[in-house]
Write an enzyme that holds these catalytic residues in place. Sequence first.
Site, PDB file in Angstrom:
ATOM      1  N   ASP A 182      11.274 -24.807  -4.387  1.00  0.00           N
ATOM      2  CA  ASP A 182      11.100 -26.398  -4.107  1.00  0.00           C
ATOM      3  C   ASP A 182      10.781 -26.481  -2.493  1.00  0.00           C
ATOM      4  OD1 ASP A 182      13.739 -24.922  -3.488  1.00  0.00           O
ATOM      5  OD2 ASP A 182      14.852 -26.816  -3.092  1.00  0.00           O
TER       6      ASP A 182
ATOM      7  N   GLU B 236       8.245 -11.871  -4.620  1.00  0.00           N
ATOM      8  CA  GLU B 236       7.628 -12.098  -3.158  1.00  0.00           C
ATOM      9  C   GLU B 236       7.194 -10.638  -2.645  1.00  0.00           C
ATOM     10  OE1 GLU B 236      10.174 -13.490  -4.362  1.00  0.00           O
ATOM     11  OE2 GLU B 236      10.019 -15.738  -4.075  1.00  0.00           O
TER      12      GLU B 236
ATOM     13  N   HIS C 238      20.668 -24.954  -0.468  1.00  0.00           N
ATOM     14  CA  HIS C 238      20.774 -23.699  -1.284  1.00  0.00           C
ATOM     15  C   HIS C 238      19.776 -22.755  -0.459  1.00  0.00           C
ATOM     16  CE1 HIS C 238      17.142 -25.879  -2.581  1.00  0.00           C
ATOM     17  NE2 HIS C 238      16.874 -24.897  -3.041  1.00  0.00           N
ATOM     18  N   HIS C 239      19.591 -21.697  -0.872  1.00  0.00           N
ATOM     19  CA  HIS C 239      18.881 -20.378  -0.124  1.00  0.00           C
ATOM     20  C   HIS C 239      19.234 -20.225   0.946  1.00  0.00           C
ATOM     21  CE1 HIS C 239      16.787 -20.485  -3.807  1.00  0.00           C
ATOM     22  NE2 HIS C 239      15.699 -21.136  -3.607  1.00  0.00           N
TER      23      HIS C 239
ATOM     24  N   GLY D 158       5.021   3.858   3.624  1.00  0.00           N
ATOM     25  CA  GLY D 158       5.170   4.741   2.291  1.00  0.00           C
ATOM     26  C   GLY D 158       6.127   4.017   1.471  1.00  0.00           C
TER      27      GLY D 158
ATOM     28  N   ASP E 249       4.393   7.623 -12.148  1.00  0.00           N
ATOM     29  CA  ASP E 249       5.234   6.777 -12.827  1.00  0.00           C
ATOM     30  C   ASP E 249       6.420   6.127 -12.162  1.00  0.00           C
ATOM     31  OD1 ASP E 249       6.409   9.227 -12.529  1.00  0.00           O
ATOM     32  OD2 ASP E 249       6.822   9.585 -14.647  1.00  0.00           O
TER      33      ASP E 249
ATOM     34  N   ASN F 280       4.990  12.148 -15.308  1.00  0.00           N
ATOM     35  CA  ASN F 280       5.651  13.371 -14.981  1.00  0.00           C
ATOM     36  C   ASN F 280       7.189  13.089 -15.145  1.00  0.00           C
ATOM     37  OD1 ASN F 280       6.043  12.230 -12.505  1.00  0.00           O
ATOM     38  ND2 ASN F 280       4.286  13.799 -11.451  1.00  0.00           N
TER      39      ASN F 280
ATOM     40  N   GLY G 126       9.251  11.331 -13.579  1.00  0.00           N
ATOM     41  CA  GLY G 126      10.002  10.886 -12.626  1.00  0.00           C
ATOM     42  C   GLY G 126       9.398  11.409 -11.145  1.00  0.00           C
TER      43      GLY G 126
HETATM   44  C1  LIG Z   1      10.636   1.708  -1.788  1.00  0.00           C
HETATM   45  C2  LIG Z   1      10.837   3.368  -1.612  1.00  0.00           C
HETATM   46  N1  LIG Z   1      11.993   3.801  -2.080  1.00  0.00           N
HETATM   47  C3  LIG Z   1      12.059   5.165  -2.033  1.00  0.00           C
HETATM   48  C4  LIG Z   1      11.204   5.970  -1.645  1.00  0.00           C
HETATM   49  C5  LIG Z   1      11.044   7.377  -1.641  1.00  0.00           C
HETATM   50  N2  LIG Z   1      10.125   8.033  -2.390  1.00  0.00           N
HETATM   51  C6  LIG Z   1       8.862   8.405  -2.266  1.00  0.00           C
HETATM   52  S1  LIG Z   1       8.009   9.330  -3.295  1.00  0.00           S
HETATM   53  C7  LIG Z   1       9.138   8.679  -4.328  1.00  0.00           C
HETATM   54  C8  LIG Z   1       8.813   9.330  -5.993  1.00  0.00           C
HETATM   55  C9  LIG Z   1       7.254   8.975  -6.391  1.00  0.00           C
HETATM   56  O1  LIG Z   1       7.332   9.532  -7.652  1.00  0.00           O
HETATM   57  P1  LIG Z   1       6.035   9.117  -8.462  1.00  0.00           P
HETATM   58  O2  LIG Z   1       5.524   7.864  -7.957  1.00  0.00           O
HETATM   59  O3  LIG Z   1       6.561   9.090 -10.045  1.00  0.00           O
HETATM   60  O4  LIG Z   1       5.175  10.277  -7.928  1.00  0.00           O
HETATM   61  P2  LIG Z   1       5.105  11.857  -8.554  1.00  0.00           P
HETATM   62  O5  LIG Z   1       5.654  12.508  -7.253  1.00  0.00           O
HETATM   63  O6  LIG Z   1       6.034  12.027  -9.510  1.00  0.00           O
HETATM   64  O7  LIG Z   1       3.441  12.112  -8.704  1.00  0.00           O
HETATM   65  C10 LIG Z   1       9.963   8.117  -3.991  1.00  0.00           C
HETATM   66  C11 LIG Z   1      11.425   7.568  -4.959  1.00  0.00           C
HETATM   67  C12 LIG Z   1       9.997   5.316  -0.940  1.00  0.00           C
HETATM   68  N3  LIG Z   1       8.868   5.822  -0.593  1.00  0.00           N
HETATM   69  N4  LIG Z   1       9.819   3.890  -1.268  1.00  0.00           N
HETATM   70 MG   LIG Z   2       6.324  10.858 -11.187  1.00  0.00          MG
END
Ligand SMILES: Cc1ncc(C[n+]2csc(CCOP(=O)(O)OP(=O)(O)O)c2C)c(N)n1
Ligand SMILES: [Mg+2]
Length: 582
Positions: free
Chosen positions: A46, A69, A132-133, A424, A451, A478, A480
Amino acid sequence: MSALTTKSMEAKAMSSNPSQRMKIGDFLLRRLYEAGIRHLFGVPGDYNLALLQQLQDAGALKWIGTCNELNASYAADGYARLNGLGALLVTNGVGPLSAINGVAGSCSEHVPVICISGSIPLRSIDRGLGMHHTMADGTFDHFLRAHAQVTAAQARLTPRNAATEIDRLILTAWREKLPVYMEVPSDIAYLDIEVPADPLILADPPSDPERLPSCITAIAGRISAAKSPAILFDADAGRFGVASELMELAEKMQAPMAAINAAKAVIDETFPHYLGIYAGKASEPNVREAIETSDCLLSIGYRPIEVTTGDFTASLPTNTIHARGYSVDVGDDNYQAVTLKEVLRGVIDAVPRVTSRAPGRAAAAVAGTRADGSAKLTQAAYWQAIQGYLRPGDVLYVDNGTSFTILGLKLPPNCTFVGSINWGSIGYSVGALLGALTAAPDRRHLLFIGDGSFQVSAQELSTILRHDHKPVIFLINNGGYTIERGYLGKTESYNDVANWAYADLPKVFCPDTSARSFVVRTVSDLKNVLATPNDTMIFVESIMDAHDAPAAVIISSNKGAELDYGPRGPQHRENVQLRPAM
Ligand SMILES: Cc1ncc(C[n+]2csc(CCOP(=O)(O)OP(=O)(O)O)c2C)c(N)n1
Ligand SMILES: [Mg+2]
């Protein structure tokens, strides 16, 4: 005619800065347009709808609504990387705070982004009306103060200051290559004020007439006298647009040049004097030697942190000249009021042409082995295939994770590299992809993401599809956070993520999409996919082992753990860290 009217008309005729009356919102949109911005990312609310209506009515800027955002801030950053300036529009409190991680990233990465928040009406501030907000505690400055930590300039517009503050903020963002934050109270967008009639000119301040030639003489004297001059550039070489000057200088002096990883592809990587990435002991030996044994190194915008210096193993020569956007250190002297482009142009003119030095040897691309086509896909085979897929003019994006391997690939000419090496924040690249696709829809865009990173900002795939963009998305599934397994928790569940049907998402987000999706498990699967034409979005989900990671990524994670946790940290326990294969 009254004396007053005659006087003001005379003053107007004599003035070189004619003015006109405009609504505050219309003037802001006009200034954004004059600054080269054609798209605004964000989420309606709004408090910003009045301004958003002005945007629709004027029709000059296009609204690109995002799912949230945070992604809008990433998109504005990606847009600015290719366009020179980007902007987002959010609504009070909830918007700026969702966006602040991305805005901080723009600050860390030196990207000029204008974060505009449609905010509480001035009426409420004057009358102490809770809204609000907000914190509902009668205060209205929290979000301005929060953004003051991560932006170069901030302002809450009023009818008195709007004409000057809008120009100050846009110019500051552009000159400093940093984000700025602007609050537009919701009840002032439709108020008329007097504004300059002339367009906004984005220009650097002129250099000081004595400091500039003195600085040029000092630099030219040192590098001409050197036997092995070299050039090292960080991301600011790209932000301040001096790539062509650096190449001209390297060419004229026959000097080798290397990039900090945050500046990948700022210089055409096929340029004969470009050696590769310098990261201390993590560099190719020829790059390391050229930089560390140089008897005069010209460094541009050098901002060493652990991930750009091979964990602090970088060692620049004593005779290093440090040039930045608007200042230079030469020996004991510091030059202010000099602009980087003018400095470099002057140095190019001042140094004698050298013909005798041999050009440097280009760094080798990732070495590859021949993989059996039916074999399970490995990271080694994956990156080798990707190397062959790259084309001149591609825009490449990297998120955090094993996808960092792209930094070691050799890019064809005219590629652009979009990454967030210093900040990063995982998920950045999906939003940045939307932004940069919007800025340069006719180029081929390739996203490399894991992923875990994808799960942060995956919704923005829907916006990319909604606008019919055609990127290629390379997702590594992979299971995680593999890069984190190299720090700690090799097999811990905290490094696992839910297993999504990633390749189904284009259909979920855009049911009648023509996007082509693939799940790749073998080398020959991948090779087939890479032959797909780029006439629609291509989504490639590659299944790989959770413990498969390129050695460079694992070594960097292992070293990171030492820095992060110290000698008594948990990383020394048995089998808690992913380690390089013997
Ligand atoms: C906002 C944020 N939270 C947490 C992190 C810590 N972090 C850096 S790399 C990573 C994992 C990346 O995993 P993925 O994208 O699956 O790449 P992979 O190494 O598995 O190929 C995390 C959680 C970060 N860099 N930024
Ligand atoms: Mg991964």
